[in-house]
Structures are given as C-alpha cells and as structure tokens.
Design a protein around this motif. Structure first.
Motif, mmCIF file in Angstrom:
data_model
loop_
_atom_site.group_PDB
_atom_site.id
_atom_site.type_symbol
_atom_site.label_atom_id
_atom_site.label_comp_id
_atom_site.label_asym_id
_atom_site.label_seq_id
_atom_site.Cartn_x
_atom_site.Cartn_y
_atom_site.Cartn_z
ATOM 1 N N GLU A 1 3.559 10.124 5.731
ATOM 2 C CA GLU A 1 3.043 11.259 5.532
ATOM 3 C C GLU A 1 1.341 11.179 5.149
ATOM 4 O O GLU A 1 0.538 12.278 5.380
ATOM 5 N N CYS A 2 1.157 9.976 4.415
ATOM 6 C CA CYS A 2 -0.170 9.729 4.174
ATOM 7 C C CYS A 2 -1.202 9.667 5.435
ATOM 8 O O CYS A 2 -2.342 9.950 5.382
ATOM 9 N N LEU A 3 -0.556 9.497 6.708
ATOM 10 C CA LEU A 3 -1.449 9.040 7.888
ATOM 11 C C LEU A 3 -1.427 10.431 8.542
ATOM 12 O O LEU A 3 -1.902 10.284 9.720
ATOM 13 N N LYS A 4 -1.031 11.495 8.121
ATOM 14 C CA LYS A 4 -1.106 12.756 8.856
ATOM 15 C C LYS A 4 -1.992 13.545 8.410
ATOM 16 O O LYS A 4 -2.189 14.741 8.853
ATOM 17 N N THR A 5 -3.100 12.988 7.812
ATOM 18 C CA THR A 5 -4.349 13.771 7.179
ATOM 19 C C THR A 5 -5.426 13.556 8.067
ATOM 20 O O THR A 5 -5.559 12.452 8.833
ATOM 21 N N ALA A 6 -6.477 14.351 8.157
ATOM 22 C CA ALA A 6 -7.773 14.119 8.840
ATOM 23 C C ALA A 6 -8.404 12.980 8.601
ATOM 24 O O ALA A 6 -9.030 12.333 9.240
ATOM 25 N N LEU A 7 -8.379 12.692 7.214
ATOM 26 C CA LEU A 7 -9.075 11.687 6.300
ATOM 27 C C LEU A 7 -8.524 10.468 7.114
ATOM 28 O O LEU A 7 -9.237 9.527 7.391
ATOM 29 N N ALA A 8 -6.990 10.096 7.084
ATOM 30 C CA ALA A 8 -6.495 9.040 7.380
ATOM 31 C C ALA A 8 -6.886 8.618 8.956
ATOM 32 O O ALA A 8 -6.998 7.488 9.365
ATOM 33 N N PHE B 1 -2.904 2.953 1.577
ATOM 34 C CA PHE B 1 -2.566 4.546 1.324
ATOM 35 C C PHE B 1 -1.490 4.299 0.485
ATOM 36 O O PHE B 1 -0.288 3.552 0.776
ATOM 37 N N VAL B 2 -1.325 5.214 -0.658
ATOM 38 C CA VAL B 2 -0.280 5.282 -1.521
ATOM 39 C C VAL B 2 -0.049 7.109 -1.688
ATOM 40 O O VAL B 2 -0.986 7.576 -2.035
ATOM 41 N N ASN B 3 1.202 7.438 -1.536
ATOM 42 C CA ASN B 3 1.383 8.716 -1.783
ATOM 43 C C ASN B 3 1.845 9.076 -3.339
ATOM 44 O O ASN B 3 2.743 8.406 -3.545
ATOM 45 N N ARG B 4 0.685 9.572 -3.924
ATOM 46 C CA ARG B 4 1.089 9.470 -5.534
ATOM 47 C C ARG B 4 2.312 10.362 -6.092
ATOM 48 O O ARG B 4 2.925 10.178 -7.074
ATOM 49 N N GLU B 5 2.847 11.068 -5.026
ATOM 50 C CA GLU B 5 4.063 12.074 -5.433
ATOM 51 C C GLU B 5 5.438 11.318 -4.674
ATOM 52 O O GLU B 5 6.448 11.689 -5.001
ATOM 53 N N ASN C 1 0.235 19.864 -4.805
ATOM 54 C CA ASN C 1 0.148 21.050 -3.582
ATOM 55 C C ASN C 1 -0.340 20.583 -2.465
ATOM 56 O O ASN C 1 -1.062 21.096 -1.633
ATOM 57 N N PHE C 2 0.196 19.165 -2.144
ATOM 58 C CA PHE C 2 -0.352 18.535 -1.001
ATOM 59 C C PHE C 2 -0.013 19.212 0.266
ATOM 60 O O PHE C 2 1.086 19.595 0.333
ATOM 61 N N LYS C 3 -0.945 19.467 1.149
ATOM 62 C CA LYS C 3 -0.538 20.056 2.457
ATOM 63 C C LYS C 3 -1.088 18.969 3.568
ATOM 64 O O LYS C 3 -2.356 18.708 3.460
ATOM 65 N N ILE C 4 -0.415 18.844 4.663
ATOM 66 C CA ILE C 4 -0.927 17.983 5.760
ATOM 67 C C ILE C 4 -2.174 18.961 6.477
ATOM 68 O O ILE C 4 -1.766 19.861 6.755
ATOM 69 N N GLN C 5 -3.324 18.142 6.670
ATOM 70 C CA GLN C 5 -4.355 18.790 7.130
ATOM 71 C C GLN C 5 -4.476 18.870 8.778
ATOM 72 O O GLN C 5 -4.199 17.656 9.207
#
Length: 267
Positions: free
Chosen positions: A165-172, A232-236, A263-267
């Motif tokens: 899920e780390c890779l599903k963000t705009a930043l990634a 990339f590491v998901n802290r949760e 409150n992480f949400k995929i962007q």
C-alpha cells in the motif's frame, strides 16, 4: 498522472549530518517538485547559564542570532547548488510545542528527520521522532546520516515486508517514475507468505530472510551492499513477523520513507 507541488519540512537539531540531510531533501524536492522549509528549535534552558535576568536575555538573543547565521551559511550553498529554495526558520521554545505550531503553520506533505549516528534510536529519549510519527499522518523520511544522493542520480528503490500500500500513493508514483531499476522487495517471514498483488510496470526482485534475532541486521547489510537509495516502510504495518518500527528505524542505515500514519489514506 496529475502532479502536485509538495511541501517538505526538515526538522533539524543542527547535528553533524545536517548538511547531508539537506542535500538529500533538495534532491527529493527536485525529483517530485517541492518547496523546502527548514526548522530548528533552540531551548532557552540550554542557552541560559546566568541567574541575572538581563544577562539571560542577552545570552538568548546572542544564541538566536548566531544560530540563525549558522543555518543561513549551511542552507545557502546547498540551495544554490541544487537550484532549490530553502526557507529556514529558527525559534526559541519548547521543542514539541514549537514543532506542532510549525506543522500547523507550514502544512507539510512530507516531514524529514535525521537518523542518529550513534545509538540510532536514542532519539526516542526525547521522543521527537515518536512525537512526529504519532501526530503527523503524512509520509516521514528518516534520512541516513552518511548516505548522500547525487544530483541526477537514478534511484534504487526498495520495499520492506510486502507493505504494497506504500506504493499506492502519489508520492510513491512520483519516485517510481525516477527509477528504471527493478524494485527490491525485502521480507522477513516464517514459511510461505504471499505478496499482495499490485499493478506495477516494473520488475520486482525479492529478497527473503528467515525470522531470527539478526534478521534486521542482515537486511541492513544487504541494503547497503546492493545500494538501495530509499526504502518504503509502512509504519503501521511492518509484516507478519510483527517487526517493531522503532527497531527498523534504529537498524537500517538507508533513507527510509515511512508511510501509513494513524489516519493514512491512499491518495
């Protein structure tokens, strides 16, 4: 893909590695398109040595002026070299309270913190890293103290414990566009465990490590050996082996991009 202008906030204690952290941040800002704010808090209790009120005020003012000058001399050459504007701010006060105010004022998309060179996670003694991770939902980069990304360098990207899920963000997505190298996936697992499927137009090379007391140290050595630039590491969510995020930060000596706040949400 729609692009955005990222606001990147560097929280610094002005340690020896500050220059490297700023260079890496400037490199990141050039790749993804970002504005950089540099923030340092000086605690009056560490400046004032006199009981006399007038002398104390003079000491505080002198310390503020000298610190501001030090930051400007540090920021200036890096800003010029990377053609990247960096806005420095120094304040006097309680560290956590002033950080909260700056986050509220600056509204960063990404916060950058430095990793301690000795006893890496002693930083939790004053709880600054934990404070940021607990109160900021956006990505947090933990910058390596000695690894410096060169300008125009193609990134080698890694992923820890199948947190796709780390890779599903705009930043990634922005960072992945700056790398033609295969994505390196590092995982610790007991027996077989299947990766979450994700649609990536990129080859993935997997490195599997069995659960042991030395697993993180072994991965850390491998990260350096194959020269991973950002992990990339998901802290949760750090995998089925329940790896502690504090241990990850304290062991891996490569830049870490921590995503997945409360409150992480995929962007």
């Amino acid at each position: 893909m729609e692009t955005k202008k990222y606001k990147i906030l560097v929280l610094s204690d002005l340690g020896d590695s500050t220059g490297n952290i700023l260079k890496n941040t400037a490199h990141l800002a050039k790749m993804i398109g970002g504005d950089i704010g540099f923030f340092h808090v000086k605690q009056p209790s560490k400046v004032v040595k006199q009981d006399n009120q007038l002398s104390a005020i003079r000491s505080i003012n002198a310390s503020y002026v000298s610190t501001k000058k030090e930051i400007e001399q540090l920021v200036g050459p890096i800003s010029e070299s990377y053609h990247q504007k960096i806005d420095p701010v120094v304040v006097l006060g309680n560290v956590k309270e002033e950080i909260n105010k700056q986050i509220q004022s600056f509204q960063p998309d990404i916060i950058v913190l430095g990793q301690r060179k000795q006893v890496p996670f002693k930083l939790l003694g004053d709880s600054i890293t934990q404070h940021v991770l607990s109160n900021f939902d956006g990505p947090v980069m933990i910058a390596s103290h000695d690894k410096v990304l060169e300008q125009d360098q193609e990134l080698s990207l890694g992923l820890f414990n199948d947190t796709w899920e780390c890779l599903k963000t705009a930043l990634a997505e922005e960072l992945l566009e700056h790398s033609n190298q295969p994505l390196k996936s590092f995982r610790i697992a007991n027996g077989h465990f299947r990766s979450e499927e994700i649609d990536l137009d990129k080859k993935i090379v997997e490195y599997n490590f069995s659960t042991s007391d030395n697993a993180l140290k072994n991965i850390s050595k491998y990260l350096s050996k194959i020269k991973v630039d950002v992990l990339f590491v998901n802290r949760e969510k750090t995998g089925q082996d329940k790896t502690n995020i504090n241990d990850v930060i304290g062991t891996f000596n490569v830049p870490l991009l921590l995503t997945g706040g409360p409150n992480f949400k995929i962007q």
